[in-house]
Write a protein that holds these residues in place. Structure first.
Motif, PDB file in Angstrom:
ATOM      1  N   ASN A 192     -14.611  -2.641   5.713  1.00  0.00           N
ATOM      2  CA  ASN A 192     -14.147  -3.915   5.169  1.00  0.00           C
ATOM      3  C   ASN A 192     -13.087  -3.658   4.102  1.00  0.00           C
ATOM      4  O   ASN A 192     -12.654  -2.519   3.903  1.00  0.00           O
ATOM      5  N   ALA A 193     -12.687  -4.722   3.427  1.00  0.00           N
ATOM      6  CA  ALA A 193     -11.575  -4.624   2.487  1.00  0.00           C
ATOM      7  C   ALA A 193     -11.909  -3.810   1.253  1.00  0.00           C
ATOM      8  O   ALA A 193     -10.994  -3.420   0.502  1.00  0.00           O
ATOM      9  N   TRP A 194     -13.180  -3.552   1.010  1.00  0.00           N
ATOM     10  CA  TRP A 194     -13.565  -2.757  -0.159  1.00  0.00           C
ATOM     11  C   TRP A 194     -13.600  -1.267   0.141  1.00  0.00           C
ATOM     12  O   TRP A 194     -13.908  -0.471  -0.739  1.00  0.00           O
ATOM     13  N   ASN A 195     -13.311  -0.896   1.368  1.00  0.00           N
ATOM     14  CA  ASN A 195     -13.252   0.501   1.785  1.00  0.00           C
ATOM     15  C   ASN A 195     -11.792   0.941   1.731  1.00  0.00           C
ATOM     16  O   ASN A 195     -10.977   0.543   2.568  1.00  0.00           O
ATOM     17  N   GLN A 196     -11.465   1.756   0.753  1.00  0.00           N
ATOM     18  CA  GLN A 196     -10.073   2.160   0.562  1.00  0.00           C
ATOM     19  C   GLN A 196      -9.528   2.940   1.758  1.00  0.00           C
ATOM     20  O   GLN A 196      -8.337   2.840   2.074  1.00  0.00           O
ATOM     21  N   ASP A 212      -9.469 -10.488   0.784  1.00  0.00           N
ATOM     22  CA  ASP A 212     -10.502  -9.528   1.172  1.00  0.00           C
ATOM     23  C   ASP A 212     -10.926  -9.655   2.625  1.00  0.00           C
ATOM     24  O   ASP A 212     -12.043  -9.256   2.992  1.00  0.00           O
ATOM     25  N   ARG A 213     -10.038 -10.193   3.476  1.00  0.00           N
ATOM     26  CA  ARG A 213     -10.332 -10.331   4.900  1.00  0.00           C
ATOM     27  C   ARG A 213      -9.150  -9.844   5.725  1.00  0.00           C
ATOM     28  O   ARG A 213      -8.004  -9.926   5.290  1.00  0.00           O
ATOM     29  N   ASP A 215     -26.154  -7.458   1.970  1.00  0.00           N
ATOM     30  CA  ASP A 215     -25.511  -8.415   1.071  1.00  0.00           C
ATOM     31  C   ASP A 215     -26.344  -8.668  -0.182  1.00  0.00           C
ATOM     32  O   ASP A 215     -25.809  -9.044  -1.228  1.00  0.00           O
ATOM     33  N   ARG A 242     -20.224   4.037   6.379  1.00  0.00           N
ATOM     34  CA  ARG A 242     -19.376   3.363   5.402  1.00  0.00           C
ATOM     35  C   ARG A 242     -18.996   2.000   5.978  1.00  0.00           C
ATOM     36  O   ARG A 242     -18.624   1.901   7.146  1.00  0.00           O
ATOM     37  N   ASP A 243     -19.098   0.969   5.157  1.00  0.00           N
ATOM     38  CA  ASP A 243     -18.722  -0.366   5.621  1.00  0.00           C
ATOM     39  C   ASP A 243     -17.229  -0.422   5.913  1.00  0.00           C
ATOM     40  O   ASP A 243     -16.419   0.045   5.106  1.00  0.00           O
ATOM     41  N   ASP A 266     -19.701  -3.635   9.544  1.00  0.00           N
ATOM     42  CA  ASP A 266     -20.399  -3.632   8.265  1.00  0.00           C
ATOM     43  C   ASP A 266     -21.914  -3.664   8.384  1.00  0.00           C
ATOM     44  O   ASP A 266     -22.601  -4.042   7.430  1.00  0.00           O
TER      45      ASP A 266
END
Length: 529
Positions: A310-314, A336-337, A416, A307-308, A286
C-alpha cells in the motif's frame, strides 16, 4: 465504556448518512469518515445519486446503497449468551493427521470469519496438495464485490499444485484428459462453514488450467518448479487467465456474466505453503502473515512474513514510480491510494486499473447488463500508462524452528485494529487460558458425575464463555476492545448488533486462520529423526 456505547455507535452512524425525501435514508460506503472500503468512488457523499452522475471525477454506473424507514429503529437484541453464538458461527478447526506414520509439522489449525459486507467479500481456503504432501492455507480479501475473491480462493491452489508436479505427473494428467479418463486427484480440500460442498473447477477454468500445464510440459522440467517459482508464476498466471477469460468469446451467458464480475472486482491474497520445515508465504496486497515465536527463555516475539502493498510501503512507492513516467510521480499515488481510488497496490482482477481504456470499452460494449451485474464504468483521472496494478506476489521463505509455535494469516480487517504484537499476545493468552481450563482427566475416571461437577465449576467461575478457537478470540478483541486494548462487553455487543447497512461503516470483513506447529516433529527433523 458506558452503557450508552451502543447508542453512540448507532447514532453517530446516522449522523453521517444523508437524509432523503419522505423520511428515508441513503447509505453509501463512501459517505462515512470512517470509510473502510478499498475502492473510493467519490470523495464526498452527494445529496442525491443518479446513474452516470459524475462524483469526484468518476462516472458511477450504480451506487452501493441500502435504505430503511424511520420506523425501523435499532435496538440491541443480543444478550450475553447470544454474543458467543454470533462470534462462533464461522468457526472451523481441524487436526492434521500424520503422513504415513511420520508426524506432520502442522498440528492443527483454527479459523473463523465475521462478515461486515453483505454478502461477505472475504474468502479462505485450506487444502493438502496430494502430489507433494504440502499444506496450503489462504486468505482472500475481496473488494468491489465477492466474485474475484471467490474465484481466486477456488482456483489458485490448483495452479500452485500443478506447478509443483513432475514431468511424469503432468504427462499422466494430459493423457487422462486426452483419453477422457478421470484426472489424478490434485487437492484434498478441508471445508469451512459456508463453503460450497465441492471445490470443483468449471469447464472453462479447467481448460485454462490445462493450457497452463501444457506449457509446463513444454519446459521439460523433470521435477517441476520449485515452490518459490510455483507461487510466483501461479499468482500471475491466474490473474492473466481471469483477464483473458472475459476477453474471449463465451457463448454461455452465466459464464460470461460471472467472468465479467470476477475481472471487474478485485481481491488481495496471502497464501502459505508448509512442507515439513519449509514454510513459504506469498502475498499480494494487504492481507498479512506473522509467526508467533517463543524463545528459549520463554519470551514471545513476532516475526512478520509479509509486507503490506500500500501507500505506506516505501518500496511499493518506489516500484510504482519506476514503472511509470516521471510526469506521473505525483498522481500514481494520491490520498494514499493507487490513482486516488484503490488502497492496495497489488491485487487480482481490477482490470479497470490494468486494461487500456479502449479494451475496457470494447469488452463492456458487448451487451452486458452492467447495472444488474454491479459493474462500475469509470476511468480514473491521470490514467495514462496502464497497467498500474499487478498480482505479482512477494514470496518469503522461512525454515521452521522448534521455537516457531504458530502462524497467523488474516485479512486487513484484523490488522486495521490490531498490531502484530497484539495478535501474538492474544493468541498466547488464548493458549494459556485454554490450558488452564482443560480438565486433567488422565488421573481420574471420566464418569458423568465428575463431568457434571467440572461443568458446574466452570459455570460458577464464569469460564463457560471462554473462546475455544484462537481466531474467534482475535475477532472478539478486534471489534470489542477500546483504544486502550481493554475488552468492553457493551462495545462488542453493539458492534455485533449493527445492521448490514451500518456494519461496513465501522469495521471490515475479518477472516483469520491460526496454524499451530508441531515443535517435537520440527525438532526431530533437525536431530535426524
Amino acid at each position: 465504556m458506558s452503557s450508552t456505547v451502543s447508542y453512540w455507535i448507532l447514532n453517530s452512524a446516522r449522523n453521517s448518512i444523508a437524509t432523503l425525501q419522505g423520511g428515508r435514508r441513503l447509505y453509501s460506503r463512501c459517505a462515512s469518515n470512517r470509510n473502510k472500503s478499498k475502492w473510493r468512488l467519490f470523495s464526498q457523499a452527494p445529496a442525491t445519486l443518479e446513474n452516470n452522475a459524475p462524483c469526484g471525477g468518476f462516472a458511477l454506473r450504480k451506487a452501493y446503497r441500502h435504505t430503511w424507514t424511520e420506523e425501523d429503529d435499532f435496538h440491541l437484541q443480543l444478550n450475553p449468551e447470544q454474543v458467543p453464538e454470533v462470534l462462533r458461527a464461522g468457526e472451523s478447526a481441524h487436526k492434521i493427521l500424520d503422513l504415513n506414520g511420520v508426524p506432520n509439522s502442522v498440528l492443527r489449525f483454527e479459523s473463523n470469519q465475521l462478515a461486515a459486507n453483505s454478502p461477505v467479500e472475504d474468502r479462505r481456503g485450506v487444502a493438502s496438495c496430494l502430489q507433494t504432501n504440502g499444506l496450503m492455507f489462504g486468505i482472500f480479501d475481496g473488494h468491489g464485490g465477492h466474485a474475484c475473491a471467490q474465484a481466486v480462493s477456488e482456483r489458485l491452489f490448483y495452479y500452485v499444485a500443478v506447478s509443483l508436479m513432475s514431468q511424469q505427473t503432468l504427462e499422466q494428467m494430459e493423457g487422462a484428459v486426452e483419453s477422457m479418463k478421470p484426472l489424478l486427484p490434485i487437492l484434498q480440500w478441508l471445508k469451512h462453514p459456508g463453503d460450497s460442498i465441492y471445490k470443483d473447477v468449471t469447464s472453462v477454468h479447467l481448460d485454462h488450467l490445462r493450457v497452463y500445464w501444457q506449457e509446463l510440459l513444454d519446459l521439460h522440467m523433470e521435477m517441476g518448479l520449485n515452490i518459490e517459482e510455483a507461487l510466483m508464476y501461479s499468482f500471475q498466471r491466474l490473474d492473466s487467465d481471469i483477464s483473458l477469460e472475459i476477453q474471449a468469446p463465451l457463448e454461455d451467458e452465466m459464464t460470461r456474466n460471472l467472468s465479467l464480475q470476477v475481472a471487474f472486482s478485485g481481491a488481495t491474497a496471502c497464501m502459505a505453503h508448509v512442507d515439513g520445515v519449509h514454510l513459504h508465504v506469498a502475498n499480494t496486497g494487504d492481507c498479512r502473515a506473522i509467526l508467533g515465536v517463543q524463545e528459549d527463555n520463554g519470551m514471545w516475539s513476532c516475526l512478520p512474513l509479509t509486507r503490506d502493498h500500500n501507500a505506506w510501503n516505501q518500496a511499493e512507492l518506489s516500484r510504482l514510480k519506476r514503472e511509470h513516467p516521471a510526469s506521473e510521480d505525483r498522481t500514481v499515488i494520491m490520498d494514499d491510494r493507487l490513482l486516488g481510488v484503490l488502497m492496495p497496490c497489488r491485487a487480482f482482477g481490477d482490470v479497470q486499473l490494468k486494461w487500456s481504456k479502449e479494451l475496457q470499452r470494447s469488452v463492456l460494449e458487448r451487451g452486458f447488463d452492467t447495472e444488474a451485474l454491479n459493474i462500475y464504468q469509470f476511468t480514473p483521472p491521470h490514467y495514462y500508462t496502464p497497467p498500474y496494478l499487478t498480482a505479482k506476489p512477494e514470496v518469503t521463505y522461512h525454515r521452521l524452528r522448534p521455537q516457531d509455535k504458530f502462524l497467523v494469516l488474516a485479512s486487513d480487517g484484523l490488522w486495521d485494529v490490531l498490531g502484530n504484537e497484539d495478535v501474538v499476545r492474544l493468541v498466547v493468552e488464548h493458549l494459556a487460558e485454554a490450558g488452564r481450563h482443560k480438565p486433567d482427566l488422565a488421573q481420574r475416571p471420566a464418569n458423568l458425575r465428575l463431568m457434571q461437577s467440572l461443568l458446574l465449576q466452570r459455570k460458577a467461575q464464569g469460564l463457560h464463555a471462554a473462546d475455544q478457537n484462537a481466531a474467534t478470540h482475535l475477532i472478539r478483541h478486534a471489534i470489542g476492545s477500546n483504544e486502550y486494548g481493554e475488552m468492553e462487553p457493551e462495545r462488542l455487543t453493539a458492534m455485533l448488533t449493527l445492521p448490514e447497512d451500518l456494519a461496513r461503516m465501522y469495521r471490515d470483513d475479518i477472516t483469520v486462520t491460526v496454524v499451530y506447529f508441531n515443535s517435537d516433529s520440527i525438532d526431530a527433523y533437525y536431530k535426524g529423526g
